[in-house]
Design a protein around this motif. Structure first.
Motif, PDB file in Angstrom:
ATOM      1  N   GLU A  16     -18.587  -1.235   8.582  1.00 33.39           N
ATOM      2  CA  GLU A  16     -17.240  -0.849   9.019  1.00 33.39           C
ATOM      3  C   GLU A  16     -16.468  -0.193   7.883  1.00 33.39           C
ATOM      4  OE1 GLU A  16     -15.454  -4.406  10.446  1.00 33.39           O
ATOM      5  OE2 GLU A  16     -16.760  -4.558  12.215  1.00 33.39           O
ATOM      6  N   TYR A  17     -16.580  -0.782   6.690  1.00 32.66           N
ATOM      7  CA  TYR A  17     -15.842  -0.219   5.566  1.00 32.66           C
ATOM      8  C   TYR A  17     -16.404   1.131   5.159  1.00 32.66           C
ATOM      9  CZ  TYR A  17     -13.149   0.204   1.333  1.00 32.66           C
ATOM     10  OH  TYR A  17     -12.288   0.670   0.374  1.00 32.66           O
ATOM     11  N   TYR A  18     -17.721   1.256   5.124  1.00 30.13           N
ATOM     12  CA  TYR A  18     -18.349   2.548   4.819  1.00 30.13           C
ATOM     13  C   TYR A  18     -17.815   3.639   5.753  1.00 30.13           C
ATOM     14  CZ  TYR A  18     -22.310   1.964   1.502  1.00 30.13           C
ATOM     15  OH  TYR A  18     -23.098   1.808   0.393  1.00 30.13           O
ATOM     16  N   GLU A  19     -17.868   3.364   7.062  1.00 26.15           N
ATOM     17  CA  GLU A  19     -17.429   4.365   8.045  1.00 26.15           C
ATOM     18  C   GLU A  19     -15.976   4.747   7.810  1.00 26.15           C
ATOM     19  OE1 GLU A  19     -18.788   5.650  11.054  1.00 26.15           O
ATOM     20  OE2 GLU A  19     -20.597   4.465  11.442  1.00 26.15           O
ATOM     21  N   ARG A  20     -15.136   3.757   7.619  1.00 21.77           N
ATOM     22  CA  ARG A  20     -13.707   4.041   7.421  1.00 21.77           C
ATOM     23  C   ARG A  20     -13.480   4.796   6.117  1.00 21.77           C
ATOM     24  NH1 ARG A  20     -12.174  -0.612   8.295  1.00 21.77           N
ATOM     25  NH2 ARG A  20     -11.778  -1.461   6.219  1.00 21.77           N
ATOM     26  N   LEU A  21     -14.146   4.367   5.052  1.00 19.44           N
ATOM     27  CA  LEU A  21     -13.993   5.015   3.753  1.00 19.44           C
ATOM     28  C   LEU A  21     -14.418   6.475   3.806  1.00 19.44           C
ATOM     29  CD1 LEU A  21     -13.392   4.677   0.689  1.00 19.44           C
ATOM     30  CD2 LEU A  21     -15.759   3.945   0.412  1.00 19.44           C
ATOM     31  N   LEU A  22     -15.545   6.747   4.469  1.00 14.50           N
ATOM     32  CA  LEU A  22     -16.040   8.120   4.553  1.00 14.50           C
ATOM     33  C   LEU A  22     -15.125   8.989   5.405  1.00 14.50           C
ATOM     34  CD1 LEU A  22     -19.843   7.322   4.998  1.00 14.50           C
ATOM     35  CD2 LEU A  22     -18.740   8.230   2.943  1.00 14.50           C
ATOM     36  N   ARG A  23     -14.662   8.454   6.524  1.00 11.41           N
ATOM     37  CA  ARG A  23     -13.767   9.243   7.395  1.00 11.41           C
ATOM     38  C   ARG A  23     -12.443   9.532   6.692  1.00 11.41           C
ATOM     39  NH1 ARG A  23     -16.101  10.002  12.056  1.00 11.41           N
ATOM     40  NH2 ARG A  23     -17.572   8.458  12.902  1.00 11.41           N
ATOM     41  N   GLU A  24     -11.890   8.525   6.023  1.00 13.67           N
ATOM     42  CA  GLU A  24     -10.613   8.729   5.344  1.00 13.67           C
ATOM     43  C   GLU A  24     -10.758   9.619   4.112  1.00 13.67           C
ATOM     44  OE1 GLU A  24      -8.853   4.926   4.590  1.00 13.67           O
ATOM     45  OE2 GLU A  24      -8.610   4.462   6.728  1.00 13.67           O
ATOM     46  N   SER A  25     -12.003   9.770   3.639  1.00 11.87           N
ATOM     47  CA  SER A  25     -12.252  10.689   2.526  1.00 11.87           C
ATOM     48  C   SER A  25     -12.439  12.126   3.017  1.00 11.87           C
ATOM     49  CB  SER A  25     -13.512  10.262   1.750  1.00 11.87           C
ATOM     50  OG  SER A  25     -13.330   8.993   1.163  1.00 11.87           O
ATOM     51  N   GLY A  26     -12.498  12.312   4.341  1.00 12.54           N
ATOM     52  CA  GLY A  26     -12.616  13.643   4.919  1.00 12.54           C
ATOM     53  C   GLY A  26     -14.028  14.086   5.226  1.00 12.54           C
ATOM     54  N   CYS A  27     -14.992  13.157   5.234  1.00 13.79           N
ATOM     55  CA  CYS A  27     -16.380  13.527   5.489  1.00 13.79           C
ATOM     56  C   CYS A  27     -16.592  13.901   6.948  1.00 13.79           C
ATOM     57  CB  CYS A  27     -17.310  12.371   5.137  1.00 13.79           C
ATOM     58  SG  CYS A  27     -17.453  12.046   3.387  1.00 13.79           S
ATOM     59  N   PRO A  28     -17.295  14.992   7.218  1.00 15.18           N
ATOM     60  CA  PRO A  28     -17.647  15.337   8.600  1.00 15.18           C
ATOM     61  C   PRO A  28     -18.708  14.377   9.130  1.00 15.18           C
ATOM     62  CG  PRO A  28     -18.655  16.876   7.083  1.00 15.18           C
ATOM     63  CD  PRO A  28     -17.748  16.001   6.263  1.00 15.18           C
ATOM     64  N   GLN A  29     -18.891  14.387  10.452  1.00 14.96           N
ATOM     65  CA  GLN A  29     -19.820  13.459  11.092  1.00 14.96           C
ATOM     66  C   GLN A  29     -21.245  13.607  10.559  1.00 14.96           C
ATOM     67  OE1 GLN A  29     -19.132  10.939  12.993  1.00 14.96           O
ATOM     68  NE2 GLN A  29     -21.260  10.365  13.394  1.00 14.96           N
ATOM     69  N   ALA A  30     -21.675  14.825  10.282  1.00 18.89           N
ATOM     70  CA  ALA A  30     -23.038  15.040   9.804  1.00 18.89           C
ATOM     71  C   ALA A  30     -23.277  14.333   8.475  1.00 18.89           C
ATOM     72  CB  ALA A  30     -23.323  16.534   9.662  1.00 18.89           C
ATOM     73  N   VAL A  31     -22.289  14.352   7.594  1.00 22.61           N
ATOM     74  CA  VAL A  31     -22.413  13.669   6.301  1.00 22.61           C
ATOM     75  C   VAL A  31     -22.432  12.155   6.512  1.00 22.61           C
ATOM     76  CG1 VAL A  31     -21.268  13.215   4.096  1.00 22.61           C
ATOM     77  CG2 VAL A  31     -21.361  15.543   4.993  1.00 22.61           C
ATOM     78  N   ILE A  32     -21.562  11.673   7.382  1.00 25.93           N
ATOM     79  CA  ILE A  32     -21.517  10.233   7.663  1.00 25.93           C
ATOM     80  C   ILE A  32     -22.860   9.745   8.197  1.00 25.93           C
ATOM     81  CG2 ILE A  32     -20.448   8.457   9.113  1.00 25.93           C
ATOM     82  CD1 ILE A  32     -17.837  10.071   8.935  1.00 25.93           C
ATOM     83  N   GLU A  33     -23.475  10.514   9.084  1.00 27.44           N
ATOM     84  CA  GLU A  33     -24.776  10.120   9.640  1.00 27.44           C
ATOM     85  C   GLU A  33     -25.843  10.075   8.558  1.00 27.44           C
ATOM     86  OE1 GLU A  33     -25.585  12.785  12.830  1.00 27.44           O
ATOM     87  OE2 GLU A  33     -24.050  11.935  14.149  1.00 27.44           O
ATOM     88  N   ASP A  34     -25.795  11.013   7.606  1.00 20.96           N
ATOM     89  CA  ASP A  34     -26.743  10.988   6.498  1.00 20.96           C
ATOM     90  C   ASP A  34     -26.570   9.715   5.678  1.00 20.96           C
ATOM     91  OD1 ASP A  34     -27.902  13.383   7.182  1.00 20.96           O
ATOM     92  OD2 ASP A  34     -26.811  14.565   5.698  1.00 20.96           O
ATOM     93  N   VAL A  35     -25.336   9.411   5.322  1.00 23.16           N
ATOM     94  CA  VAL A  35     -25.051   8.240   4.496  1.00 23.16           C
ATOM     95  C   VAL A  35     -25.461   6.954   5.207  1.00 23.16           C
ATOM     96  CG1 VAL A  35     -23.220   6.875   3.404  1.00 23.16           C
ATOM     97  CG2 VAL A  35     -23.152   9.380   3.279  1.00 23.16           C
ATOM     98  N   MET A  36     -25.150   6.848   6.485  1.00 26.76           N
ATOM     99  CA  MET A  36     -25.363   5.613   7.218  1.00 26.76           C
ATOM    100  C   MET A  36     -26.817   5.371   7.624  1.00 26.76           C
ATOM    101  SD  MET A  36     -22.359   4.356   7.107  1.00 26.76           S
ATOM    102  CE  MET A  36     -22.332   2.992   8.267  1.00 26.76           C
ATOM    103  N   GLY A  37     -27.675   6.376   7.419  1.00 20.80           N
ATOM    104  CA  GLY A  37     -29.060   6.095   7.775  1.00 20.80           C
ATOM    105  C   GLY A  37     -30.039   7.238   7.685  1.00 20.80           C
ATOM    106  N   LYS A  38     -29.607   8.453   7.987  1.00 20.80           N
ATOM    107  CA  LYS A  38     -30.565   9.556   8.079  1.00 20.80           C
ATOM    108  C   LYS A  38     -31.284   9.832   6.759  1.00 20.80           C
ATOM    109  CE  LYS A  38     -29.098  12.366  12.019  1.00 20.80           C
ATOM    110  NZ  LYS A  38     -28.616  13.708  12.439  1.00 20.80           N
ATOM    111  N   THR A  39     -30.568   9.731   5.640  1.00 19.79           N
ATOM    112  CA  THR A  39     -31.191  10.009   4.350  1.00 19.79           C
ATOM    113  C   THR A  39     -32.329   9.038   4.071  1.00 19.79           C
ATOM    114  OG1 THR A  39     -29.189  11.001   3.407  1.00 19.79           O
ATOM    115  CG2 THR A  39     -30.809  10.128   1.858  1.00 19.79           C
ATOM    116  N   VAL A  40     -32.032   7.741   4.170  1.00 17.93           N
ATOM    117  CA  VAL A  40     -33.067   6.736   3.902  1.00 17.93           C
ATOM    118  C   VAL A  40     -34.169   6.800   4.949  1.00 17.93           C
ATOM    119  CG1 VAL A  40     -33.531   4.257   3.767  1.00 17.93           C
ATOM    120  CG2 VAL A  40     -31.514   5.214   2.638  1.00 17.93           C
ATOM    121  N   ALA A  41     -33.798   7.036   6.197  1.00 15.30           N
ATOM    122  CA  ALA A  41     -34.810   7.137   7.255  1.00 15.30           C
ATOM    123  C   ALA A  41     -35.813   8.240   6.959  1.00 15.30           C
ATOM    124  CB  ALA A  41     -34.134   7.377   8.600  1.00 15.30           C
TER     125      ALA A  41
END
Length: 280
Positions: free
Chosen positions: A246-271
């Motif tokens: 929850e904090y990651y998502e909020r921190l990234l959105r409030e930092s101005g990250c687009p959805q594609a970047v958020i998806e990378d951070v939350m799983g796509k990169t490691v996957a």
């Protein structure tokens, strides 16, 4: 369970219990969150031990739909790269390093990292703060110096196809150095794991830390892609996964990250490192 969609990978979860009820609860939590938990156990975490690597592997085989095994590498007075190959053959998807006898980049450990690179397995390194324990009176090792983020510089340079994650972004004590290092090395990433870490960083601070070195703004937010989800949860404290995500998502959105970047951070990169297909 066929309708469960897995959209995240939490690369930093401690396997500190083999209790079936606790594991069942964590597994159900993973399903509700749509998150794979990368479990690491192992021995010699200062004055205490977690579940041995072999047992962690067995646990993950019982919950393949939500647990991914990592093996802790015992970086002590001696180091055997055959340990890396053995665990790779047993099915581990990555490795965890913490509490080394020498600095992470000591000559004796380099063959271990070379073996991991050859196997295509990422490594999660604890960086920064580590609570004192009775073991410190026995070993008398310079632990914070041994786990300084700068020790990952040599490793990242030497094995440029090895994906490396520094846990905790160096914590507060080494945060500036850590943020500069992940921007410098293409194969060096970081998580923000630990309640004292992801609850403390504010969007403005994160934007400043990840700002490009030359231009004032980064419209593609490419440096944010050097972050990966890692909650620092435990089998016995599973709700940290929820709060961390929850904090990651909020921190990234409030930092101005687009959805594609958020998806990378939350799983796509490691996957992509682990060969896992997420459900998007």
């Amino acid at each position: 369970m066929t309708d469960i969609k897995m959209t995240r990978v939490d690369f930093h979860v401690h396997c500190n219990s083999a209790n079936k009820e606790e594991l069942d609860f964590l597994a159900e939590n993973c399903r509700k969150l749509g998150t794979y938990a990368c479990l690491s156990g192992g021995l010699r975490y200062g004055a205490h031990d977690y579940i041995p690597n072999d047992e962690v592997i067995a646990i993950c085989k019982r919950y393949p739909e939500c647990f991914i095994p990592l093996a802790k590498l015992d970086l002590w007075e001696t180091a055997d790269p055959n340990e890396v190959y053995r665990y790779a053959e047993m099915g581990v998807m990555g490795f965890k390093c913490i509490y080394p006898y020498y600095e992470y980049d000591h000559d004796i450990y380099m063959p271990m990292y070379e073996a991991a690179a050859k196997c295509g397995k990422p490594i999660l390194f604890h960086t920064g703060n580590f609570r004192p324990s009775p073991a410190d009176e026995i070993y008398r090792r310079p632990m914070l110096k041994n786990m300084h983020p700068i020790n990952l510089d040599r490793i990242a340079r030497s094995f440029q196809n090895l994906n490396i994650v520094m846990a905790h972004l160096g914590t507060r004590i080494y945060q500036d150095e850590a943020s500069q290092l992940i921007k410098m090395h293409a194969n060096l990433y970081s998580d923000l794991g630990g309640c004292g870490q992801w609850q403390r960083i504010r969007p403005k601070e994160l934007v400043e830390m990840l700002a490009p070195g030359i231009q004032a703004v980064d419209p593609e937010m490419k440096n944010f892609r050097k972050l990966v989800l890692g909650s620092d949860a435990y089998v016995t404290v599973p709700n940290v996964m929820n709060r961390g995500a929850e904090y990651y998502e909020r921190l990234l959105r409030e930092s101005g990250c687009p959805q594609a970047v958020i998806e990378d951070v939350m799983g796509k990169t490691v996957a992509s490192w682990l060969g896992i297909k997420l459900d998007f």
